[in-house]
Design a protein around this motif. Structure first.
Motif, PDB file in Angstrom:
ATOM      1  N   THR A  39     -11.200   9.694  -5.770  1.00  0.00           N
ATOM      2  CA  THR A  39     -12.048   9.318  -4.637  1.00  0.00           C
ATOM      3  C   THR A  39     -11.982   7.815  -4.414  1.00  0.00           C
ATOM      4  O   THR A  39     -11.854   7.041  -5.365  1.00  0.00           O
ATOM      5  CB  THR A  39     -13.510   9.735  -4.904  1.00  0.00           C
TER       6      THR A  39
ATOM      7  N   TRP B  81     -14.059   4.631  -2.568  1.00  0.00           N
ATOM      8  CA  TRP B  81     -15.285   4.139  -1.940  1.00  0.00           C
ATOM      9  C   TRP B  81     -14.994   2.753  -1.378  1.00  0.00           C
ATOM     10  O   TRP B  81     -14.584   1.852  -2.117  1.00  0.00           O
ATOM     11  CB  TRP B  81     -16.417   4.020  -2.960  1.00  0.00           C
TER      12      TRP B  81
ATOM     13  N   THR C  39     -17.955   3.815   2.826  1.00  0.00           N
ATOM     14  CA  THR C  39     -17.173   4.928   3.361  1.00  0.00           C
ATOM     15  C   THR C  39     -16.461   5.615   2.202  1.00  0.00           C
ATOM     16  O   THR C  39     -15.793   4.959   1.398  1.00  0.00           O
ATOM     17  CB  THR C  39     -16.138   4.437   4.384  1.00  0.00           C
ATOM     18  N   ILE C  40     -16.618   6.917   2.119  1.00  0.00           N
ATOM     19  CA  ILE C  40     -16.067   7.683   1.005  1.00  0.00           C
ATOM     20  C   ILE C  40     -14.944   8.577   1.522  1.00  0.00           C
ATOM     21  O   ILE C  40     -15.100   9.285   2.510  1.00  0.00           O
ATOM     22  CB  ILE C  40     -17.157   8.556   0.349  1.00  0.00           C
ATOM     23  N   SER C  41     -13.806   8.531   0.847  1.00  0.00           N
ATOM     24  CA  SER C  41     -12.678   9.368   1.251  1.00  0.00           C
ATOM     25  C   SER C  41     -11.901   9.797   0.021  1.00  0.00           C
ATOM     26  O   SER C  41     -12.075   9.269  -1.075  1.00  0.00           O
ATOM     27  CB  SER C  41     -11.765   8.607   2.222  1.00  0.00           C
ATOM     28  N   LYS C  42     -11.019  10.776   0.218  1.00  0.00           N
ATOM     29  CA  LYS C  42     -10.160  11.219  -0.874  1.00  0.00           C
ATOM     30  C   LYS C  42      -8.920  10.342  -0.933  1.00  0.00           C
ATOM     31  O   LYS C  42      -8.426   9.879   0.093  1.00  0.00           O
ATOM     32  CB  LYS C  42      -9.739  12.678  -0.662  1.00  0.00           C
TER      33      LYS C  42
ATOM     34  N   GLU D 154     -24.197   5.900   3.523  1.00  0.00           N
ATOM     35  CA  GLU D 154     -22.959   6.566   3.105  1.00  0.00           C
ATOM     36  C   GLU D 154     -22.313   7.272   4.277  1.00  0.00           C
ATOM     37  O   GLU D 154     -22.976   8.010   5.028  1.00  0.00           O
ATOM     38  CB  GLU D 154     -23.243   7.571   1.994  1.00  0.00           C
TER      39      GLU D 154
ATOM     40  N   ASP E 117     -19.394   9.867   4.521  1.00  0.00           N
ATOM     41  CA  ASP E 117     -18.534  10.696   3.688  1.00  0.00           C
ATOM     42  C   ASP E 117     -17.464  11.378   4.541  1.00  0.00           C
ATOM     43  O   ASP E 117     -17.774  12.228   5.374  1.00  0.00           O
ATOM     44  CB  ASP E 117     -19.381  11.748   2.967  1.00  0.00           C
TER      45      ASP E 117
ATOM     46  N   ARG F  57     -14.759  12.966   3.200  1.00  0.00           N
ATOM     47  CA  ARG F  57     -14.002  13.919   2.373  1.00  0.00           C
ATOM     48  C   ARG F  57     -14.007  15.315   2.974  1.00  0.00           C
ATOM     49  O   ARG F  57     -14.932  15.684   3.689  1.00  0.00           O
ATOM     50  CB  ARG F  57     -14.584  13.962   0.963  1.00  0.00           C
TER      51      ARG F  57
END
Length: 217
Positions: free
Chosen positions: A90, A92, A102-105, A213, A215, A217
Motif C-alpha cells: 500500500t 500513502w 491519499t491511499i492506493s495500491k 483520507e 482511499d 484502493r
C-alpha cells in the motif's frame, strides 16, 4: 504518489529521441549492473537528497530537500510538506498543507518508478541506454548514462543517471517528462545497513489528528 517524486522520478518528445539507437551500450550495462549488484547488498538505505524542478528551458521552478528510507520493497520519502509511505503493498501519500492522505495500491504494472527500481536492474527491459562519459564533481568521478524508454507511451522520454564511479552508487537522476518539465534528484548523504523499523513505512493516522483520507484502493 511516487509520481510526484520518482515519476516525478522521467521527458522532449519520444519521437525526437535517438531514433538510430536500437540496442544498449554494453559499457553502460556493465556500469549499471555494478550499481544494481552493489545496491542489492544493502539491507537498508537512508539518504538525503535535493529535489529540483525545471521547465523545458532549464529555468528552475523549485528546489527542495528531502530524505528517503528504503528496506526491501518498502520506502518512505519526505520532502516539501509531503510524505510518501509504502509498505510494499500500500502507498500513502500525505499532503501536510491539506492534512490529507491519499491511499492506493502499489501497482507493479503501472510503470511507476519507485526508489528501488532506480537502483536495481529495471533498465534491462524498460530502457535503451548509452554511456555519455565521465566528469569530475568535487573529488568524485561521475559517469553519466542516458536512458530512453522502450515503451513510447511512457509519460517521460529521457532519464539521465549519474553514478559515483568509485562507490558504484547513484549520485543523481534527472527525468525529462513529455509535458516539458524536468525533475532531478541529487543524493547529498547516504547511510546503508542501519536499523530501520518496519512501522516507519506505514502511515499512522493517529499521528495526524483530523487527517482526511482519500482511499483509492
Amino acid at each position: 504518489m511516487m509520481k510526484k517524486l520518482f515519476i516525478a522520478t522521467m521527458l522532449l518528445n519520444t519521437g525526437m529521441i535517438a531514433t538510430a539507437q536500437t540496442s544498449s551500450d554494453p559499457t553502460a550495462k556493465t556500469v549499471l549492473d555494478a550499481v544494481s549488484a552493489k545496491f542489492k547488498t544493502f539491507k537498508t538505505v537512508q539518504a538525503g537528497f535535493t529535489y529540483k524542478v525545471e521547465n523545458a528551458n532549464g529555468k528552475a521552478l523549485s528546489t527542495k530537500t528531502g530524505t528517503i528510507l528504503m528496506k526491501g520493497t518498502k520506502y518512505k520519502v519526505s520532502f516539501g510538506g509531503q510524505e510518501i509511505f509504502c509498505d510494499g503493498i500500500t502507498i500513502w501519500n500525505y499532503d501536510k498543507s491539506a492534512n490529507e492522505v491519499t491511499i492506493s495500491k502499489l501497482d507493479a504494472s503501472s510503470g511507476m518508478i519507485t526508489p528501488q527500481k532506480l537502483f536495481t536492474n529495471f533498465y534491462d527491459k524498460d530502457f535503451l541506454y548509452i554511456l555519455n562519459g565521465e566528469k569530475k564533481v568535487g573529488a568524485k568521478t561521475i559517469q553519466e548514462i542516458e536512458m530512453t524508454p522502450v515503451d513510447k507511451s511512457k509519460p517521460f522520454h529521457k532519464v539521465y543517471v549519474q553514478i559515483d564511479k568509485a562507490a558504484k552508487t547513484i549520485y543523481s537522476t534527472k527525468v525529462l517528462e513529455n509535458a516539458g518539465n524536468r525533475y532531478s534528484y541529487t543524493v547529498s548523504t547516504m547511510k546503508t545497513n542501519v536499523p530501520i523499523a518496519d512501522n516507519l513505512f506505514v502511515f499512522d493516522k493517529k499521528k495526524y489528528p483530523g487527517v482526511e483520507e482519500v482511499d483509492l484502493r
